[in-house]
Scaffold this motif. Sequence first.
Motif, PDB file in Angstrom:
ATOM      1  N   ALA A 114       5.476   7.930   4.275  1.00 36.13           N
ATOM      2  CA  ALA A 114       6.504   6.937   4.580  1.00 36.13           C
ATOM      3  C   ALA A 114       5.976   5.526   4.368  1.00 36.13           C
ATOM      4  O   ALA A 114       6.697   4.641   3.886  1.00 36.13           O
ATOM      5  N   ALA A 115       4.708   5.293   4.708  1.00 30.34           N
ATOM      6  CA  ALA A 115       4.128   3.968   4.540  1.00 30.34           C
ATOM      7  C   ALA A 115       3.942   3.615   3.070  1.00 30.34           C
ATOM      8  O   ALA A 115       4.039   2.444   2.680  1.00 30.34           O
ATOM      9  N   LEU A 116       3.711   4.605   2.237  1.00 30.76           N
ATOM     10  CA  LEU A 116       3.466   4.368   0.817  1.00 30.76           C
ATOM     11  C   LEU A 116       4.754   4.246   0.003  1.00 30.76           C
ATOM     12  O   LEU A 116       4.725   3.714  -1.109  1.00 30.76           O
ATOM     13  N   SER A 117       5.850   4.754   0.523  1.00 31.92           N
ATOM     14  CA  SER A 117       7.107   4.704  -0.245  1.00 31.92           C
ATOM     15  C   SER A 117       8.266   4.283   0.641  1.00 31.92           C
ATOM     16  O   SER A 117       9.226   5.041   0.810  1.00 31.92           O
ATOM     17  N   SER A 129      -6.410  -4.822   1.105  1.00 33.46           N
ATOM     18  CA  SER A 129      -5.173  -5.508   1.482  1.00 33.46           C
ATOM     19  C   SER A 129      -4.290  -4.614   2.335  1.00 33.46           C
ATOM     20  O   SER A 129      -3.636  -5.079   3.284  1.00 33.46           O
ATOM     21  N   ASP A 130      -4.269  -3.323   2.056  1.00 34.09           N
ATOM     22  CA  ASP A 130      -3.466  -2.389   2.857  1.00 34.09           C
ATOM     23  C   ASP A 130      -4.076  -2.185   4.230  1.00 34.09           C
ATOM     24  O   ASP A 130      -3.354  -2.006   5.222  1.00 34.09           O
ATOM     25  N   VAL A 131      -5.394  -2.196   4.310  1.00 30.16           N
ATOM     26  CA  VAL A 131      -6.072  -2.052   5.598  1.00 30.16           C
ATOM     27  C   VAL A 131      -5.678  -3.199   6.517  1.00 30.16           C
ATOM     28  O   VAL A 131      -5.410  -3.008   7.712  1.00 30.16           O
ATOM     29  N   VAL A 132      -5.613  -4.398   5.958  1.00 26.94           N
ATOM     30  CA  VAL A 132      -5.266  -5.583   6.750  1.00 26.94           C
ATOM     31  C   VAL A 132      -3.801  -5.554   7.163  1.00 26.94           C
ATOM     32  O   VAL A 132      -3.453  -5.845   8.311  1.00 26.94           O
ATOM     33  N   MET A 133      -2.926  -5.172   6.243  1.00 31.83           N
ATOM     34  CA  MET A 133      -1.491  -5.231   6.500  1.00 31.83           C
ATOM     35  C   MET A 133      -1.011  -4.114   7.427  1.00 31.83           C
ATOM     36  O   MET A 133      -0.090  -4.302   8.229  1.00 31.83           O
ATOM     37  N   THR A 134      -1.623  -2.931   7.328  1.00 38.27           N
ATOM     38  CA  THR A 134      -1.175  -1.778   8.118  1.00 38.27           C
ATOM     39  C   THR A 134      -2.360  -1.174   8.852  1.00 38.27           C
ATOM     40  O   THR A 134      -3.090  -0.352   8.290  1.00 38.27           O
ATOM     41  N   PRO A 135      -2.596  -1.576  10.082  1.00 40.73           N
ATOM     42  CA  PRO A 135      -3.751  -1.044  10.824  1.00 40.73           C
ATOM     43  C   PRO A 135      -3.704   0.473  10.957  1.00 40.73           C
ATOM     44  O   PRO A 135      -2.617   1.074  11.035  1.00 40.73           O
ATOM     45  N   LEU A 136      -4.866   1.065  10.978  1.00 39.83           N
ATOM     46  CA  LEU A 136      -4.985   2.518  11.024  1.00 39.83           C
ATOM     47  C   LEU A 136      -4.273   3.106  12.240  1.00 39.83           C
ATOM     48  O   LEU A 136      -3.626   4.163  12.138  1.00 39.83           O
TER      49      LEU A 136
END
Length: 297
Positions: free
Chosen positions: A65-68, A285-292
């Motif tokens: 869901a996060a990827l699309s 950039s994805d690590v920063v925008m969407t925390p684990l």
Amino acid sequence: MTDERRTGTGAAGGTTVAETVAAREMSRFDAIYDQPDPRAYFQALGPLGYRTPGHAQRVFRRLGAALSPGTSEPLTMLDLCCSYGINAALLNHEVTLDELYEHYTSREAAAMSTAELIDRDREFFLARRRSDQVRVVGLDSAPRAVAYGRAVGLLAEGFAENLEEAPPSPALRRAVREVRLITVTGGSSFLSRRTFRPLLCAARGPVWVAAFVLRTSSYDDIAGCLAGFGLATERTATTFTQRRFTDDAERRYAVDAVTAAGLDPAVKECEGSFHTALHLSRPTSDVVMTPLDTLVP
């Protein structure tokens, strides 16, 4: 798949010390991974409480869901060590792991031929298909298992190749072009950069890699390879039970291996089960925008 199959080689091209110890101390389930159908797999692992695909079901749906977000085009996922397409079954259908155990160990299933089971499974999964399906490409060294996942319709494409021993085929390279998510729920202990490097080279765009890794194993070699493609690897503090130990030898091996890795086996391996941690590798950039912690339930 679990981590008990002996198919890989170490990063240097031979069996590592850790793999030699694991092969000696962990029970082996080689016979269940390349049968004509999944019945032996579920019959062997059910009594041991094997749970990793069930944990992955929730996590992979969130990652997809996060990827699309808000797109109509299905996400393409590559499932490494896919076996019979079990992760694809759980990801794309309204079914639980417990229901799959019941489905494949029932008296009705036991009385069927493989051809009959394939026909039943096609109807079973078609009736439970989710609307937000992911296009799953499967890769495994077990040809009969991959063939079953394809025949039932769980895998959009399937490849019986071992990239630890040979480069990917042209067909596999083409299939990987549109992959956005690579997943592993078992077998990471016996994979190396030999498998991951050509796959990342073949992918056209940025890729996330999600792997459930036994705490008895090191993921450093693979994480180092992924870093070369600009992917930062995070590991969840939360762990996930994999399966119960088969005997005291397995317990001793797990406790010793986890302790040697600088981790605490208390209330985890000491309580009688292997545990995994999720390793998620993404562009910085994805690590920063969407925390684990927003992606892992």
